[in-house]
Design a protein around this motif. Structure first.
Motif, PDB file in Angstrom:
ATOM      1  N   ALA A 194       5.111   3.162  -7.467  1.00  0.00           N
ATOM      2  CA  ALA A 194       4.503   4.135  -8.371  1.00  0.00           C
ATOM      3  C   ALA A 194       2.986   3.953  -8.427  1.00  0.00           C
ATOM      4  CB  ALA A 194       5.105   3.988  -9.770  1.00  0.00           C
ATOM      5  N   ILE A 195       2.536   2.697  -8.457  1.00  0.00           N
ATOM      6  CA  ILE A 195       1.095   2.429  -8.468  1.00  0.00           C
ATOM      7  C   ILE A 195       0.447   2.927  -7.182  1.00  0.00           C
ATOM      8  CG2 ILE A 195      -0.637   0.582  -8.410  1.00  0.00           C
ATOM      9  CD1 ILE A 195       1.217  -1.007 -10.309  1.00  0.00           C
ATOM     10  N   LEU A 196       1.127   2.712  -6.056  1.00  0.00           N
ATOM     11  CA  LEU A 196       0.606   3.179  -4.772  1.00  0.00           C
ATOM     12  C   LEU A 196       0.477   4.700  -4.751  1.00  0.00           C
ATOM     13  CD1 LEU A 196      -0.210   2.622  -1.818  1.00  0.00           C
ATOM     14  CD2 LEU A 196       2.222   2.764  -1.230  1.00  0.00           C
ATOM     15  N   ALA A 197       1.513   5.398  -5.223  1.00  0.00           N
ATOM     16  CA  ALA A 197       1.461   6.869  -5.257  1.00  0.00           C
ATOM     17  C   ALA A 197       0.345   7.356  -6.178  1.00  0.00           C
ATOM     18  CB  ALA A 197       2.814   7.414  -5.715  1.00  0.00           C
ATOM     19  N   TRP A 198       0.159   6.668  -7.294  1.00  0.00           N
ATOM     20  CA  TRP A 198      -0.914   7.030  -8.227  1.00  0.00           C
ATOM     21  C   TRP A 198      -2.294   6.832  -7.590  1.00  0.00           C
ATOM     22  CZ3 TRP A 198      -4.544   3.639 -10.578  1.00  0.00           C
ATOM     23  CH2 TRP A 198      -5.329   4.234 -11.566  1.00  0.00           C
ATOM     24  N   LEU A 199      -2.446   5.734  -6.850  1.00  0.00           N
ATOM     25  CA  LEU A 199      -3.724   5.474  -6.183  1.00  0.00           C
ATOM     26  C   LEU A 199      -4.016   6.523  -5.112  1.00  0.00           C
ATOM     27  CD1 LEU A 199      -3.741   1.583  -5.739  1.00  0.00           C
ATOM     28  CD2 LEU A 199      -5.304   2.954  -7.138  1.00  0.00           C
ATOM     29  N   MET A 200      -2.975   6.958  -4.417  1.00  0.00           N
ATOM     30  CA  MET A 200      -3.185   7.985  -3.391  1.00  0.00           C
ATOM     31  C   MET A 200      -3.740   9.267  -4.008  1.00  0.00           C
ATOM     32  SD  MET A 200      -2.394   6.400  -0.648  1.00  0.00           S
ATOM     33  CE  MET A 200      -3.057   4.975  -1.536  1.00  0.00           C
ATOM     34  N   ASN A 201      -3.219   9.626  -5.185  1.00  0.00           N
ATOM     35  CA  ASN A 201      -3.742  10.803  -5.889  1.00  0.00           C
ATOM     36  C   ASN A 201      -5.163  10.575  -6.390  1.00  0.00           C
ATOM     37  OD1 ASN A 201      -1.537  12.499  -5.573  1.00  0.00           O
ATOM     38  ND2 ASN A 201      -0.520  11.766  -7.418  1.00  0.00           N
ATOM     39  N   LEU A 202      -5.404   9.363  -6.905  1.00  0.00           N
ATOM     40  CA  LEU A 202      -6.711   9.043  -7.467  1.00  0.00           C
ATOM     41  C   LEU A 202      -7.801   9.076  -6.398  1.00  0.00           C
ATOM     42  CD1 LEU A 202      -8.245   8.055 -10.036  1.00  0.00           C
ATOM     43  CD2 LEU A 202      -7.833   5.721  -9.213  1.00  0.00           C
ATOM     44  N   LEU A 203      -7.480   8.580  -5.205  1.00  0.00           N
ATOM     45  CA  LEU A 203      -8.464   8.491  -4.127  1.00  0.00           C
ATOM     46  C   LEU A 203      -8.579   9.783  -3.321  1.00  0.00           C
ATOM     47  CD1 LEU A 203      -7.571   4.922  -2.815  1.00  0.00           C
ATOM     48  CD2 LEU A 203      -9.494   5.568  -4.284  1.00  0.00           C
TER      49      LEU A 203
END
Length: 246
Positions: A49-58
């Motif tokens: 979930a953190i990885l998916a969130w970072l992909m959106n953030l970046l």
């Protein structure tokens, strides 16, 4: 209480490649390991979930983000479930006698059916992960590995093992079933509270696991870790498909 803590660490060390600083092995805690499998899934899901969130953030390109999101669960588990997927695919698609299918299941060599199945699996996972809709994916990726591992807990506990399985001869308490059902229901309820697509995606994972399990179990007439890994991999793919397409 100490045995249960040791059982969790043992389960985490066996079914997850995320390093644990104090690895232990206590034979007395072995039969208590399986109920912690969904919690290990929750740990894997938290990082997913953190990885998916970072992909959106970046704001990474969809294909680059999709590659990372698709590949993560395989690296996080040390490819152990992917190995089971390949073994079962090779055995069942050979269309040989039951005895020969079981021999192929335990064969360390990789056959053509496993390679073809793996290629299709990776393409499907990558295509779906690259097509994630513009919404928050935190709850879905957090709970997806938990739901799939609830399926493994229930399957290994309820179904008769093959005589070559690591679970053959083990006494698995029926309380494992109650724990698995309880955690599965809780995950699905939280999923639907997080939105209809999330709930349907998690339900799709559970149904996909059940269908893949039925196919593998009936073809090989027994339960083992490879079939659990195969069904887990297919269940998570089915859940991702439903989540993306809804």
């Amino acid at each position: 209480m100490k045995l249960y803590f040791q059982a969790f660490i043992m389960c985490q060390s066996m079914f997850c490649a995320i390093p644990w600083p104090w690895p232990v092995w206590e034979e007395k805690a072995r039969e208590k390991m399986l109920p912690f499998l969904p919690l290990v899934g929750l740990e894997i899901g938290a990082l997913w979930a953190i990885l998916a969130w970072l992909m959106n953030l970046l704001h990474l390109p969809a294909l680059a983000a999709g590659l990372l999101v698709a590949a993560y669960p395989y690296f996080a588990t040390g490819f152990i479930h992917l190995d089971g997927f390949m073994d079962v695919t090779d055995a069942v698609k050979s269309c040989r006698s039951l005895e020969r299918r079981r021999e192929i299941l335990k064969d360390s060599h990789v056959g053509s059916f496993a390679v073809i199945g793996l290629a299709l699996l990776l393409l499907a996972q990558f295509a779906l992960a690259s097509s994630l809709p513009e919404r928050s994916h935190t709850v879905f990726f957090l709970l997806l590995p938990m739901v799939s591992r609830c399926g493994s807990l229930l399957a290994v506990t309820a179904l008769p093992p093959m005589n070559t399985s690591q679970y053959a001869g083990q006494h698995l308490p029926k309380s494992h079933l109650a724990a698995g059902i309880g955690m599965l229901c809780a995950a699905l309820c939280v999923g639907f509270c997080g939105g209809l697509p999330t709930g349907l995606g998690l339900l799709g994972c559970a149904l996909g696991y059940a269908l893949a399990l039925r196919w593998g179990y009936r073809s090989l007439q027994g339960m083992n870790g490879d079939i659990a890994g195969y069904a887990l991999t297919m269940g998570e793919l089915a859940g991702l498909a439903v989540y993306v397409l809804v």
